[in-house]
Design a protein around this motif. Structure first.
Motif, short mmCIF file in Angstrom:
data_model
loop_
_atom_site.label_atom_id
_atom_site.label_comp_id
_atom_site.label_asym_id
_atom_site.label_seq_id
_atom_site.Cartn_x
_atom_site.Cartn_y
_atom_site.Cartn_z
N THR A 8 0.81 -1.22 0.00
CA THR A 8 0.00 0.00 0.00
C THR A 8 0.84 1.26 0.00
O THR A 8 1.95 1.29 0.54
CB THR A 8 -0.93 0.01 1.24
OG1 THR A 8 -1.60 1.27 1.35
CG2 THR A 8 -0.15 -0.22 2.51
N ASP A 9 0.28 2.32 -0.58
CA ASP A 9 0.88 3.65 -0.48
C ASP A 9 0.06 4.51 0.49
O ASP A 9 -0.23 5.67 0.24
CB ASP A 9 1.00 4.32 -1.85
CG ASP A 9 -0.33 4.47 -2.57
OD1 ASP A 9 -1.34 3.90 -2.11
OD2 ASP A 9 -0.37 5.16 -3.61
N ILE A 10 -0.29 3.93 1.61
CA ILE A 10 -1.12 4.56 2.63
C ILE A 10 -0.55 5.92 3.03
O ILE A 10 0.66 6.13 3.06
CB ILE A 10 -1.24 3.63 3.85
CG1 ILE A 10 -2.36 4.08 4.79
CG2 ILE A 10 0.10 3.50 4.58
CD1 ILE A 10 -2.70 3.04 5.85
N ASP A 15 -8.52 6.03 1.03
CA ASP A 15 -9.04 4.69 0.77
C ASP A 15 -8.08 3.58 1.20
O ASP A 15 -8.52 2.49 1.56
CB ASP A 15 -9.44 4.53 -0.70
CG ASP A 15 -8.28 4.65 -1.67
OD1 ASP A 15 -7.31 5.36 -1.38
OD2 ASP A 15 -8.37 4.04 -2.76
N ASP A 16 -6.76 3.85 1.22
CA ASP A 16 -5.82 2.84 1.71
C ASP A 16 -6.07 2.56 3.19
O ASP A 16 -6.06 1.40 3.62
CB ASP A 16 -4.38 3.31 1.53
CG ASP A 16 -3.97 3.42 0.08
OD1 ASP A 16 -3.24 2.54 -0.40
OD2 ASP A 16 -4.37 4.40 -0.58
N CYS A 19 -9.16 0.62 3.67
CA CYS A 19 -8.90 -0.78 3.31
C CYS A 19 -8.22 -1.50 4.47
O CYS A 19 -8.60 -2.63 4.82
CB CYS A 19 -8.05 -0.82 2.06
SG CYS A 19 -7.61 -2.49 1.50
N THR A 36 4.92 -0.93 2.43
CA THR A 36 4.59 0.40 1.91
C THR A 36 5.44 0.71 0.69
O THR A 36 6.56 0.21 0.54
CB THR A 36 4.79 1.47 2.98
OG1 THR A 36 6.17 1.48 3.41
CG2 THR A 36 3.88 1.23 4.16
N ARG A 44 4.97 6.29 5.69
CA ARG A 44 3.78 5.50 5.35
C ARG A 44 3.67 4.28 6.27
O ARG A 44 2.58 3.91 6.71
CB ARG A 44 3.83 5.09 3.88
CG ARG A 44 3.78 6.26 2.91
CD ARG A 44 3.76 5.79 1.45
NE ARG A 44 3.98 6.89 0.52
CZ ARG A 44 3.03 7.72 0.08
NH1 ARG A 44 1.79 7.57 0.51
NH2 ARG A 44 3.32 8.68 -0.76
N ILE A 118 -2.51 -2.18 -3.60
CA ILE A 118 -3.38 -1.02 -3.71
C ILE A 118 -2.58 0.28 -3.85
O ILE A 118 -3.14 1.37 -3.72
CB ILE A 118 -4.38 -0.93 -2.53
CG1 ILE A 118 -3.65 -0.90 -1.18
CG2 ILE A 118 -5.36 -2.10 -2.59
CD1 ILE A 118 -4.57 -0.63 0.01
N GLY A 119 -1.29 0.14 -4.09
CA GLY A 119 -0.45 1.28 -4.45
C GLY A 119 0.12 1.03 -5.83
O GLY A 119 -0.31 0.12 -6.53
N ASN A 164 -2.05 4.21 -10.01
CA ASN A 164 -1.24 3.05 -9.63
C ASN A 164 -0.48 2.44 -10.80
O ASN A 164 0.52 1.75 -10.58
CB ASN A 164 -2.11 1.99 -8.97
CG ASN A 164 -2.55 2.40 -7.58
OD1 ASN A 164 -2.03 3.36 -7.01
ND2 ASN A 164 -3.53 1.70 -7.03
N ASP A 230 -9.92 1.16 -2.85
CA ASP A 230 -9.14 0.05 -2.29
C ASP A 230 -9.96 -0.88 -1.41
O ASP A 230 -9.74 -2.10 -1.44
CB ASP A 230 -7.95 0.60 -1.50
CG ASP A 230 -6.98 1.37 -2.39
OD1 ASP A 230 -7.00 1.16 -3.62
OD2 ASP A 230 -6.20 2.18 -1.86
#
Length: 294
Positions: A8-10, A15-16, A19, A36, A44, A118-119, A164, A230
């Motif tokens: 993930t790129d939270i 949305d990350d 998720c 991350t 992140r 999700i990234g 993405n 996500d």
């Protein structure tokens, strides 16, 4: 119980974090690791760790690739990091550790791990390049990426809205050429149906975990709607019937500057790729709320 690894790129789009909250609350999910990607990956990782700590969970978290595969001036940063001081979190995360940890986990549990991307796909592309057998050892790979709509592709914000894939098209091309037996992709043609207005669920952020999600997502929400891109990917791991699907083949453009990351889909009965083609919005939100708020 599904073993899940989240990449993930939270820290930017909320949305990350939405998720991650779902996976932490999903009783059928064993979150075996989180990595991350994409600009200030250590921060992140701290954001992800903060949310996990609020949830009372100890999840192995690793910072991954900080830059794209090829040189680029684009360096996204996590706006949500401004609120890190509000939450306890570890600070020992170091860049570029994630790929080795992902590889070890997948080799320790062959054909058991569901990898959720999700990234942008730099970590996963590096993993597949380092160990070309890994794609065959995954149980499944679920990705949020793509557009798959001629109308959306005419938008003035394309191809950047296909973030993405656009931010690292070479990584996306590597991943979509890999021999993954079960791969599903959830594009903007479906996920953009999942905008939630505050009045539709005013108590969404009433739990401790969801208050943390809202805090880290607040810089994003100041200028953007809340769209559950996500979370749909994660939910369909456990409730696949939330979406309709098509089977075919995906190609990623990494050669033409004006089309970087554009993902073309050709429907074919023998195709290796599956894309979501429609979503039941009502059922999705009922499911998401039952898990996260229940």
């Amino acid at each position: 119980m599904k073993k899940v690894w989240l990449d993930t790129d939270i820290g930017g789009d909320i949305d990350d974090a939405l998720c991650l909250a779902y996976l932490l609350r999903q009783p059928a999910c064993e979150l075996v690791g989180l990595s991350t990607v994409g600009g200030e990956v250590e921060q992140r990782a701290m954001i992800a760790d903060s949310i996990c700590k609020v949830a009372g969970r100890h999840i192995p978290i690793f910072a991954g690739a900080d830059r794209q595969l090829l040189p680029s001036d684009l360096y996204p940063t996590p706006g949500g990091a401004v609120n890190l001081s509000l939450f306890p979190h570890d600070t020992h995360f170091r860049k570029y550790e994630a790929v080795d940890r992902m590889r070890a986990a997948i080799r320790a549990h062959p054909h058991e791990i569901s990898l959720v991307g999700i990234g942008h796909l730099t970590n996963i592309a590096l993993l597949f390049s380092l160990d070309p057998e890994i794609p065959t050892l995954l149980k499944e790979l679920f990705i949020m990426s793509g557009v798959f709509s001629e109308a959306l592709e005419q938008s003035l914000n394309m191809p950047q809205d296909n973030w993405n894939a656009w931010v690292d098209p070479h990584a996306a091309a590597i991943v979509y050429h890999a021999n993954v037996q079960h791969m599903k992709t959830f594009g903007l043609n479906v996920t953009t149906k999942l905008v939630l207005e505050k009045q539709e669920k005013e108590d969404l952020f009433h739990t401790d975990v969801m208050r943390a999600v809202e805090s880290f997502g607040s810089p994003w929400l100041a200028d953007h709607p809340m769209t559950f891109h996500d979370p749909l990917v994660a939910a369909c791991l456990f409730e696949p019937d939330l979406c309709d699907y098509q089977r075919g083949h995906i190609e990623v453009d990494f050669k033409h500057e004006q089309k970087f990351g554009m993902m073309s889909f050709c429907e074919r009965a023998d195709g290796r790729h599956v894309i979501a083609s429609a979503v039941d919005r009502t059922r999705f939100f009922e499911h998401y709320f039952s898990v996260v708020c229940g």
